[in-house]
Design a protein around this motif. Sequence first.
Motif, mmCIF file in Angstrom:
data_model
loop_
_atom_site.group_PDB
_atom_site.id
_atom_site.type_symbol
_atom_site.label_atom_id
_atom_site.label_comp_id
_atom_site.label_asym_id
_atom_site.label_seq_id
_atom_site.Cartn_x
_atom_site.Cartn_y
_atom_site.Cartn_z
ATOM 1 N N ASP A 550 0.849 -1.176 0.000
ATOM 2 C CA ASP A 550 0.000 0.000 0.000
ATOM 3 C C ASP A 550 0.896 1.241 0.000
ATOM 4 N N VAL A 551 0.633 2.202 -0.906
ATOM 5 C CA VAL A 551 1.494 3.390 -0.960
ATOM 6 C C VAL A 551 1.421 4.206 0.325
ATOM 7 N N TRP A 552 0.372 3.991 1.119
ATOM 8 C CA TRP A 552 0.329 4.695 2.404
ATOM 9 C C TRP A 552 1.408 4.162 3.339
ATOM 10 N N PHE A 553 1.831 2.912 3.132
ATOM 11 C CA PHE A 553 2.966 2.412 3.910
ATOM 12 C C PHE A 553 4.243 3.114 3.454
ATOM 13 N N ASP A 554 4.358 3.346 2.140
ATOM 14 C CA ASP A 554 5.494 4.120 1.620
ATOM 15 C C ASP A 554 5.590 5.464 2.328
ATOM 16 N N SER A 555 4.507 6.240 2.222
ATOM 17 C CA SER A 555 4.546 7.592 2.781
ATOM 18 C C SER A 555 4.568 7.553 4.306
ATOM 19 N N GLY A 556 3.953 6.510 4.887
ATOM 20 C CA GLY A 556 4.000 6.378 6.346
ATOM 21 C C GLY A 556 5.386 6.085 6.874
ATOM 22 N N SER A 557 6.287 5.645 5.981
ATOM 23 C CA SER A 557 7.665 5.339 6.378
ATOM 24 C C SER A 557 8.637 6.475 6.090
ATOM 25 N N THR A 558 8.145 7.599 5.568
ATOM 26 C CA THR A 558 9.075 8.665 5.167
ATOM 27 C C THR A 558 9.883 9.196 6.333
ATOM 28 N N HIS A 559 9.298 9.172 7.542
ATOM 29 C CA HIS A 559 10.065 9.661 8.698
ATOM 30 C C HIS A 559 11.344 8.849 8.883
ATOM 31 N N ALA A 560 11.308 7.570 8.473
ATOM 32 C CA ALA A 560 12.472 6.708 8.673
ATOM 33 C C ALA A 560 13.606 7.077 7.730
ATOM 34 N N PHE A 561 13.296 7.286 6.442
ATOM 35 C CA PHE A 561 14.408 7.540 5.514
ATOM 36 C C PHE A 561 14.706 9.017 5.312
ATOM 37 N N VAL A 562 13.803 9.914 5.754
ATOM 38 C CA VAL A 562 14.083 11.348 5.605
ATOM 39 C C VAL A 562 14.662 11.934 6.890
ATOM 40 N N LEU A 563 14.071 11.590 8.028
ATOM 41 C CA LEU A 563 14.455 12.221 9.285
ATOM 42 C C LEU A 563 15.487 11.434 10.081
ATOM 43 N N GLU A 564 15.681 10.151 9.745
ATOM 44 C CA GLU A 564 16.537 9.320 10.586
ATOM 45 C C GLU A 564 17.718 8.694 9.844
ATOM 46 N N SER A 565 17.720 8.761 8.516
ATOM 47 C CA SER A 565 18.751 8.033 7.766
ATOM 48 C C SER A 565 20.094 8.735 7.751
ATOM 49 N N GLY A 566 20.097 10.040 7.979
ATOM 50 C CA GLY A 566 21.346 10.794 7.901
ATOM 51 C C GLY A 566 21.647 11.320 6.513
ATOM 52 N N LYS A 567 20.794 11.000 5.533
ATOM 53 C CA LYS A 567 21.019 11.490 4.172
ATOM 54 C C LYS A 567 20.871 13.003 4.121
ATOM 55 N N TRP A 568 20.034 13.548 5.018
ATOM 56 C CA TRP A 568 19.887 14.996 5.162
ATOM 57 C C TRP A 568 20.318 15.360 6.586
ATOM 58 N N PRO A 569 21.602 15.627 6.786
ATOM 59 C CA PRO A 569 22.128 15.867 8.143
ATOM 60 C C PRO A 569 21.418 16.997 8.876
ATOM 61 N N ASP A 570 20.935 18.004 8.148
ATOM 62 C CA ASP A 570 20.260 19.126 8.809
ATOM 63 C C ASP A 570 18.989 18.691 9.529
ATOM 64 N N LEU A 571 18.421 17.540 9.118
ATOM 65 C CA LEU A 571 17.176 17.063 9.721
ATOM 66 C C LEU A 571 17.413 16.137 10.914
ATOM 67 N N MET A 572 18.654 15.814 11.178
ATOM 68 C CA MET A 572 18.957 14.824 12.216
ATOM 69 C C MET A 572 18.893 15.431 13.610
ATOM 70 N N ARG A 573 18.349 14.677 14.534
ATOM 71 C CA ARG A 573 18.352 15.036 15.952
ATOM 72 C C ARG A 573 19.647 14.510 16.582
ATOM 73 N N PRO A 574 20.008 15.008 17.774
ATOM 74 C CA PRO A 574 21.191 14.473 18.459
ATOM 75 C C PRO A 574 21.057 12.976 18.727
ATOM 76 N N ALA A 575 22.181 12.301 18.881
ATOM 77 C CA ALA A 575 22.193 10.842 19.030
ATOM 78 C C ALA A 575 21.396 10.386 20.246
ATOM 79 N N ASP A 576 21.352 11.207 21.297
ATOM 80 C CA ASP A 576 20.654 10.797 22.527
ATOM 81 C C ASP A 576 19.178 11.193 22.527
ATOM 82 N N TYR A 577 18.698 11.705 21.391
ATOM 83 C CA TYR A 577 17.294 12.124 21.291
ATOM 84 C C TYR A 577 16.420 10.893 21.048
ATOM 85 N N SER A 578 15.284 10.809 21.759
ATOM 86 C CA SER A 578 14.458 9.594 21.645
ATOM 87 C C SER A 578 12.994 9.875 21.325
ATOM 88 N N GLY A 579 12.612 11.129 21.185
ATOM 89 C CA GLY A 579 11.204 11.448 20.948
ATOM 90 C C GLY A 579 10.847 11.465 19.484
#
Length: 945
Positions: A550-579
């Motif tokens: 389902d493409v909603w799973f695609d878009s529902g996973s964007t937080h994983a590859f956009v905000l957490e992958s490190g491909k865009w360093p400006d979007l990364m939280r500190p390593a000890d951030y858990s929220g």
Amino acid sequence: MTEQRDYRNTVFLPKTSFPMKAGLPQKEPGILARWQEQNIYETIREHRRGREKFILHDGPPYANGDMHIGHALNHILKDMVVRTQTLLGKDAPYVPGWDCHGLPIEWKVEEEYRKKKKNKDEVPPEEFRAECRAYAQNWVNVQREQLKRLGIGGDWDHPYLTMDFDAEATIVSELMKFAESGMLYRGAKPVMWSPVEKTALADAEVEYADIVSTQIDVGFEIVEAPECPELVGTTAVIWTTTPWTIPINQALAYGKPIDYLQITVAGKKYLVAEPLVDAFCKRLNEDGYDFEMYVKGPLLEGAKALHPMHHLGGFFAEPRPFLPGDFVTTDSGTGLVHMSPDHGEDDFDLCKAHGIGPKFVVEGDGKYRADWLWLGGQGSVINPKFNAPDGPICTALREAGGLLAASADYTHSYPHSWRSKAKVIYRCTPQWFVPMDKPLPHQGLTLRETAWDALADTRFVPAKGRNRISAMVNTRPDWVLSRQRAWGVPITLFVHRKSGEYLADPEVNARIVSAIRENGVDAWTDERAQEYLGNAYSAEDYERITDILDVWFDSGSTHAFVLESGKWPDLMRPADYSGPPADLYLEGSDQHRGWFQSSLLESCATRGHAPYKAVLTHGFTMDAKGFKMSKSLGNTVNPLKIMEQYGADIIRLWALSVDFTEDHRIGDEILKGTADQYRKLRNTMRYLLGALADYDEAEALPVAEMPELERYVLTLLGKLDKTLRQAVADFDFNTYVRELLDFCNEDLSAFFFDIRKDCLYCDSPADPKRRAYRTVLDTLFHALVRWAAPVTVFTAEEVWTTRYPEGSSVHLLEWPRVPSVIEPGENPDIDGNSGLERKWERLRAVRSTVMEQIEPMRREKTIGSGLQATVRIGSDLLPDGDFSDADLAELFITATVSRGQGSEVTVTPSTDHKCGRCWRHLPEVSEDGALCGRCDDAVGAMEEA
């Protein structure tokens, strides 16, 4: 009378190259090109690096077609959020993204195939997917340039695309987390299915529209009734608007609380719910009936009836059981409901509870299975002619004596695919599901419960959004992940052919993810199955799943590859951030059942919390009359054409002026009004630029040395500062824009500027009052240009570079510092107003009264302007304070003011002579054209200099 001298060259008129006429359509592209040349986005990142982060995660628009007005509104709101947070000094990056997989793109490519008489199924899957990828990339490129033209700032050279190999690999990796944690299962349930598109649909892909259906009453002869033998031989009547489901009927549902009647009509006995008997007889075209007996609902327990086509034998020969259903009502129909577990959620659940399973009769294209005893190979089941009173279903029922009534006149709401606009059906097929009510590993709570807790911790703007999405999560069935199409991320699972269990081996999964990261979704092939399974398993023992996600799973996973992958360093939280990694998700209110929900469920299942701290939703843009926009109605508004006519800043000002949390309107008159508001804002900026010509900081006066009027205006500026800060915190951009425009129009142009123009034009440059005025104008300029910058991005840049041609961009600046005016130890009243404010609010009220009396005299040409008026004002109207009659004359912009008793205001034409320089009529002017004392001193100083 002496000859009058022309004093125009002694008046200090504003001077600026900033034009009154904006010419935005011609000017904006040049500003945009300069930003691109200067790489302004990266420069902003450098200036804010290391500051507190604010992460707005872009919900991916679909890469299919030109930007429409909804795209424009959505991205302007996002840009406003990012720019205001940046203005506050935060590090607020923006990475745009696109949703690239799924049926709409596949459907468009298939349309091109159909035009060329080409069969999609005869094209190698890799070739077909390549065409889908190219189609999506083309529209990404088109939309990117269109959104950039709106002045949306972001990392446009590095957007995220769900079809990038890294993204596809991350989506697969997220799927594997579900698989390895046991949060996937394969089951057969009725799901929304499009026979035209031949795939299951998500709720968010379905829209409802009224249709006219065939309604039929069908008789099932009761052959067993252990609790009420008198019913044997009676015809149990069911009513339905989906005749095509009768060939798959397996049971009848009754309501235990319902009272039924056995009646005789035209010599035949029927069983119908008491409240519905009259309506049933009307459909039979019978005037009345003979009552036989009451039948309480529980008396139907254990009863059985023959399918009307039982003479066909096989499946149809087995008597249909009566099953108690709490969903059965007497709102319409007959109070008895025919059950087809293949084609209804209630049907499926009730039949499953009694050991009755689906038969999988209707194929993906809407036709009955070729081997089905009745109507095998025929359809499509959504075709009105197929279901019509004279169609094959009703004809067969009529010939068998089972059709009691039929008419093609029932209007009701029905689900449609929002892409093809074709009707959808509930269809039971084997699909992959995420269970909503199974405890998550290591948490104890179910996915539904975890989502509830996450929503309770999420801020919603507007607040009603929480109730809406919570209600949807509360009632939603298990999440259907599978689709039967080609263009998407595959469900990369191997299922054991004998046990039916899927393989959840982390090493196998890691090999699959690695291959997709290198080659994309084309890496999921039979040829590579053994490579992925390794030495531990044999490909012959496993079925490779070919469904896509389902493409909603695609878009529902964007937080994983956009905000957490490190491909865009400006979007990364500190390593000890858990929220939650995102501060804000911002989309249309339809995404409560779409992206907001799929992102919530994906993140809660894999991380135990939502991916966002706050959710902001906007309504939909209607036409000027409040109607939904539609190409068929011809009432769409094209943002590209608006930019050609008005410029992007006008669209931005419109988008940020409406109450976007509700549905709102756009049209020619509305845009003209917006353009007028823009013109007033532009004129304010133009006045400031002109009045500040040659201003030098050495001219500035401290606040303590300023006249009361200047300190009052600075007080208003301080209040506006607080209002705008709160509006940013509340994402209340309607208030932000309205307060900013009202301040410019009412407090500045119509009041402060109006009063002080005489001082600006005529006072000596060294005069403390004129210096104070220009000091405040400089403060106003630096505040207003910054506050306007997130709204009218191009105009603010033009204003800034007009005054500072060698300076940097206005968008690098931070929130202005507004000087405090309240004296130490002074306590504002309960409304936050100081004594200075209260005094001047009263003076403004008196000023309005005076101007109301002057206006009729101007219209009647008794006087030419207020400068020819003498005002006498009652002292009771005036606040306490140390101000002279000359101060009041300046405030009212009149010749002279004197005071009287009471609260009366009188205005008369002045009999004094007119100053040849400032044009005021004053007693000290000896003759028309001579100078008043103030102007004589100013001119003398200029001549001496």
